[in-house]
Design a protein around this motif. Structure first.
Motif, PDB file in Angstrom:
ATOM      1  N   LYS A 136      23.986   4.878  29.462  1.00 52.88           N
ATOM      2  CA  LYS A 136      22.630   5.183  28.999  1.00 52.88           C
ATOM      3  C   LYS A 136      21.992   6.160  29.986  1.00 52.88           C
ATOM      4  N   LEU A 137      21.367   7.217  29.472  1.00 56.45           N
ATOM      5  CA  LEU A 137      20.701   8.213  30.307  1.00 56.45           C
ATOM      6  C   LEU A 137      19.201   8.145  30.054  1.00 56.45           C
ATOM      7  N   THR A 138      18.413   8.056  31.109  1.00 55.03           N
ATOM      8  CA  THR A 138      16.953   7.989  30.989  1.00 55.03           C
ATOM      9  C   THR A 138      16.339   9.029  31.916  1.00 55.03           C
ATOM     10  N   LEU A 139      15.466   9.864  31.361  1.00 57.86           N
ATOM     11  CA  LEU A 139      14.777  10.874  32.159  1.00 57.86           C
ATOM     12  C   LEU A 139      13.343  10.418  32.409  1.00 57.86           C
ATOM     13  N   LEU A 140      12.960  10.362  33.686  1.00 58.35           N
ATOM     14  CA  LEU A 140      11.609   9.916  34.063  1.00 58.35           C
ATOM     15  C   LEU A 140      10.820  11.075  34.678  1.00 58.35           C
ATOM     16  N   ASN A 141       9.506  11.054  34.479  1.00 57.40           N
ATOM     17  CA  ASN A 141       8.671  12.056  35.145  1.00 57.40           C
ATOM     18  C   ASN A 141       8.325  11.590  36.558  1.00 57.40           C
ATOM     19  N   SER A 142       7.471  12.367  37.269  1.00 62.64           N
ATOM     20  CA  SER A 142       7.192  12.052  38.676  1.00 62.64           C
ATOM     21  C   SER A 142       6.458  10.723  38.833  1.00 62.64           C
ATOM     22  N   MET A 143       5.795  10.258  37.749  1.00 62.09           N
ATOM     23  CA  MET A 143       5.084   8.980  37.797  1.00 62.09           C
ATOM     24  C   MET A 143       5.993   7.806  37.422  1.00 62.09           C
ATOM     25  N   GLY A 144       7.275   8.127  37.106  1.00 65.67           N
ATOM     26  CA  GLY A 144       8.195   7.067  36.706  1.00 65.67           C
ATOM     27  C   GLY A 144       8.083   6.696  35.239  1.00 65.67           C
ATOM     28  N   ASP A 157      10.616  17.382  39.983  1.00 67.17           N
ATOM     29  CA  ASP A 157       9.758  16.190  39.822  1.00 67.17           C
ATOM     30  C   ASP A 157      10.334  15.138  38.879  1.00 67.17           C
ATOM     31  N   VAL A 158      11.524  15.407  38.305  1.00 73.34           N
ATOM     32  CA  VAL A 158      12.073  14.429  37.352  1.00 73.34           C
ATOM     33  C   VAL A 158      13.216  13.651  37.990  1.00 73.34           C
ATOM     34  N   THR A 159      13.480  12.487  37.431  1.00 71.66           N
ATOM     35  CA  THR A 159      14.596  11.643  37.871  1.00 71.66           C
ATOM     36  C   THR A 159      15.448  11.317  36.647  1.00 71.66           C
ATOM     37  N   LEU A 160      16.762  11.503  36.780  1.00 71.01           N
ATOM     38  CA  LEU A 160      17.692  11.165  35.697  1.00 71.01           C
ATOM     39  C   LEU A 160      18.466   9.923  36.125  1.00 71.01           C
ATOM     40  N   ILE A 161      18.305   8.842  35.355  1.00 67.49           N
ATOM     41  CA  ILE A 161      19.011   7.591  35.670  1.00 67.49           C
ATOM     42  C   ILE A 161      20.176   7.423  34.704  1.00 67.49           C
ATOM     43  N   LEU A 162      21.351   7.133  35.234  1.00 67.21           N
ATOM     44  CA  LEU A 162      22.519   6.828  34.400  1.00 67.21           C
ATOM     45  C   LEU A 162      22.915   5.380  34.662  1.00 67.21           C
ATOM     46  N   SER A 163      22.915   4.577  33.608  1.00 65.84           N
ATOM     47  CA  SER A 163      23.268   3.158  33.727  1.00 65.84           C
ATOM     48  C   SER A 163      24.495   2.891  32.864  1.00 65.84           C
ATOM     49  N   VAL A 164      25.482   2.226  33.449  1.00 63.41           N
ATOM     50  CA  VAL A 164      26.704   1.894  32.706  1.00 63.41           C
ATOM     51  C   VAL A 164      26.643   0.431  32.286  1.00 63.41           C
ATOM     52  N   ILE A 207      23.277   4.938  38.757  1.00 58.39           N
ATOM     53  CA  ILE A 207      22.930   5.934  39.782  1.00 58.39           C
ATOM     54  C   ILE A 207      21.690   6.681  39.287  1.00 58.39           C
ATOM     55  N   SER A 208      20.985   7.332  40.203  1.00 60.54           N
ATOM     56  CA  SER A 208      19.886   8.200  39.768  1.00 60.54           C
ATOM     57  C   SER A 208      19.967   9.522  40.523  1.00 60.54           C
ATOM     58  N   LEU A 209      19.610  10.589  39.813  1.00 57.28           N
ATOM     59  CA  LEU A 209      19.680  11.942  40.357  1.00 57.28           C
ATOM     60  C   LEU A 209      18.306  12.586  40.241  1.00 57.28           C
ATOM     61  N   GLY A 210      17.994  13.516  41.154  1.00 58.92           N
ATOM     62  CA  GLY A 210      16.714  14.212  41.053  1.00 58.92           C
ATOM     63  C   GLY A 210      15.725  13.717  42.087  1.00 58.92           C
ATOM     64  N   LEU A 211      14.452  13.629  41.672  1.00 58.20           N
ATOM     65  CA  LEU A 211      13.369  13.285  42.599  1.00 58.20           C
ATOM     66  C   LEU A 211      13.656  11.995  43.365  1.00 58.20           C
ATOM     67  N   ASN A 212      13.947  10.922  42.630  1.00 59.68           N
ATOM     68  CA  ASN A 212      14.247   9.639  43.285  1.00 59.68           C
ATOM     69  C   ASN A 212      15.752   9.372  43.226  1.00 59.68           C
ATOM     70  N   SER A 213      16.523  10.216  43.899  1.00 61.54           N
ATOM     71  CA  SER A 213      17.985  10.056  43.895  1.00 61.54           C
ATOM     72  C   SER A 213      18.368   8.750  44.574  1.00 61.54           C
ATOM     73  N   SER A 214      19.444   8.128  44.066  1.00 60.65           N
ATOM     74  CA  SER A 214      19.852   6.830  44.605  1.00 60.65           C
ATOM     75  C   SER A 214      20.622   6.963  45.918  1.00 60.65           C
ATOM     76  N   GLY A 215      20.978   8.174  46.297  1.00 59.94           N
ATOM     77  CA  GLY A 215      21.705   8.349  47.553  1.00 59.94           C
ATOM     78  C   GLY A 215      21.851   9.820  47.886  1.00 59.94           C
ATOM     79  N   GLU A 216      22.484  10.083  49.034  1.00 59.91           N
ATOM     80  CA  GLU A 216      22.616  11.470  49.499  1.00 59.91           C
ATOM     81  C   GLU A 216      23.523  12.288  48.580  1.00 59.91           C
ATOM     82  N   ASP A 217      24.625  11.664  48.102  1.00 59.62           N
ATOM     83  CA  ASP A 217      25.542  12.382  47.204  1.00 59.62           C
ATOM     84  C   ASP A 217      24.830  12.826  45.934  1.00 59.62           C
ATOM     85  N   GLU A 218      23.980  11.930  45.419  1.00 58.52           N
ATOM     86  CA  GLU A 218      23.271  12.234  44.182  1.00 58.52           C
ATOM     87  C   GLU A 218      22.251  13.360  44.409  1.00 58.52           C
TER      88      GLU A 218
END
Length: 300
Positions: free
Chosen positions: A201-209, A243-250, A265-276
């Motif tokens: 599942k892919l979810t795109l969030l804005n800067s306010m979450g 300003d966006v965050t892309l969350i991928l949930s398996v 994992i999450s990518l973008g503004l609130n990345s879940s880690g350095e690799d992301e």
């Protein structure tokens, strides 16, 4: 721990910018895997010009532990000003009786490394193949950008942690963010001892979450290492991209009403880690080229 051998090709490239043609000579293969690993001692090399894949070639079949081919192939319409967009993919096959063939190793050689005039000889060291069966339809440009940096792209020596291979691409002109869910590795069924039925599942969030958009792949049933090859496009203006965050949930779908999260994992503004975070930054800097990376899933 010795590095596994997948073959080393002895190759020379001869590029003619006037004629816009590339001659590739495959001389020999050394370091071929042992017979027990490939089940064959006859060898063939396949070549294809990427990204279009219209121009292909293959050597004759040669036997023995050090097969010699010395065969030259011509690729036409390779424009010098576009040379950085082209690559030659080499694949080594072990050929068995009854015409069965099995892919042993592959390498994508980017023509940016070429002398624009004159001949150049070099070893092309093959790597384990990303493709499933050597079946071409499974290949996408995502694998092209992948093989370029195998270290970050190959699943981390395929350990036991669940991982996911994601391709990201951003087109600043159209404001389209493309996320390709390519494949997973070591997905587990936490409750039962059989392989899971998974989707992403892919979810795109804005800067306010707040949720801007969401979508999901189709389900892959009973596969610990599922191949999805599904691309999702989100509309994100250039000024929003940081300003966006892309969350991928398996998820593992256990029944009509029950599902459990394998990881995220999450990518973008609130990345879940350095690799992301690095992956997101590379995407922004890659000027419309897809960037693929493996990511280790975090437990829910």
């Amino acid at each position: 721990e010795p590095v596994a051998k997948y073959g080393t090709l002895d190759v020379s490239f001869d590029y003619d910018s006037q004629e816009q043609k590339l001659l590739v000579t495959v001389t020999a293969v050394t370091d071929v895997p042992t017979y027990s690993r490939t089940g064959g001692s006859s060898w063939q090399v396949h070549l294809v010009l990427l990204p279009i894949k219209k121009q292909r070639a293959k050597t004759s079949i040669q036997r023995g532990p050090c097969p010699v081919f010395t065969e030259t192939f011509k690729f036409n319409h390779v424009e010098s000003e576009m040379i950085g967009n082209y690559a030659v993919r080499f694949r080594l096959y072990s050929v068995r009786r009854m015409k069965k063939e099995r892919i042993v190793g592959e390498k994508i050689f980017y023509l940016t490394k070429l002398n624009l005039q004159g001949k150049m000889s070099m070893p092309v060291i093959l790597e384990p193949s990303y493709s499933l069966s050597g079946c071409d339809s499974q290949m996408s440009m995502s694998e092209v950008s992948c093989s370029e940096s195998t270290s970050s792209c190959q699943s981390l020596v395929h350990g036991s942690a669940p991982e996911i291979l994601i391709g990201l691409l951003y087109n600043a002109t159209t404001g389209r963010l493309s996320a390709e869910v390519i494949k997973g590795s070591h997905f587990k069924n936490l409750a039962a001892n059989r392989p899971p039925n998974t989707y992403v599942k892919l979810t795109l969030l804005n800067s306010m979450g707040q949720e801007m958009s969401k979508c999901k792949t189709s389900i892959r049933r009973g596969q610990p290492n599922p191949v999805y090859k599904e691309t999702f496009v989100f509309q994100v203006a250039l000024f929003q991209l940081s300003d966006v965050t892309l969350i991928l949930s398996v998820y593992n779908k256990r029944s009509m009403k029950r599902k459990e999260m394998i990881g995220w994992i999450s990518l973008g503004l609130n990345s879940s880690g350095e690799d992301e975070l690095n992956h997101w930054t590379e995407m922004k800097e890659s000027k419309g080229q897809q960037v693929c990376r493996w990511h280790t899933l975090l437990e829910s």
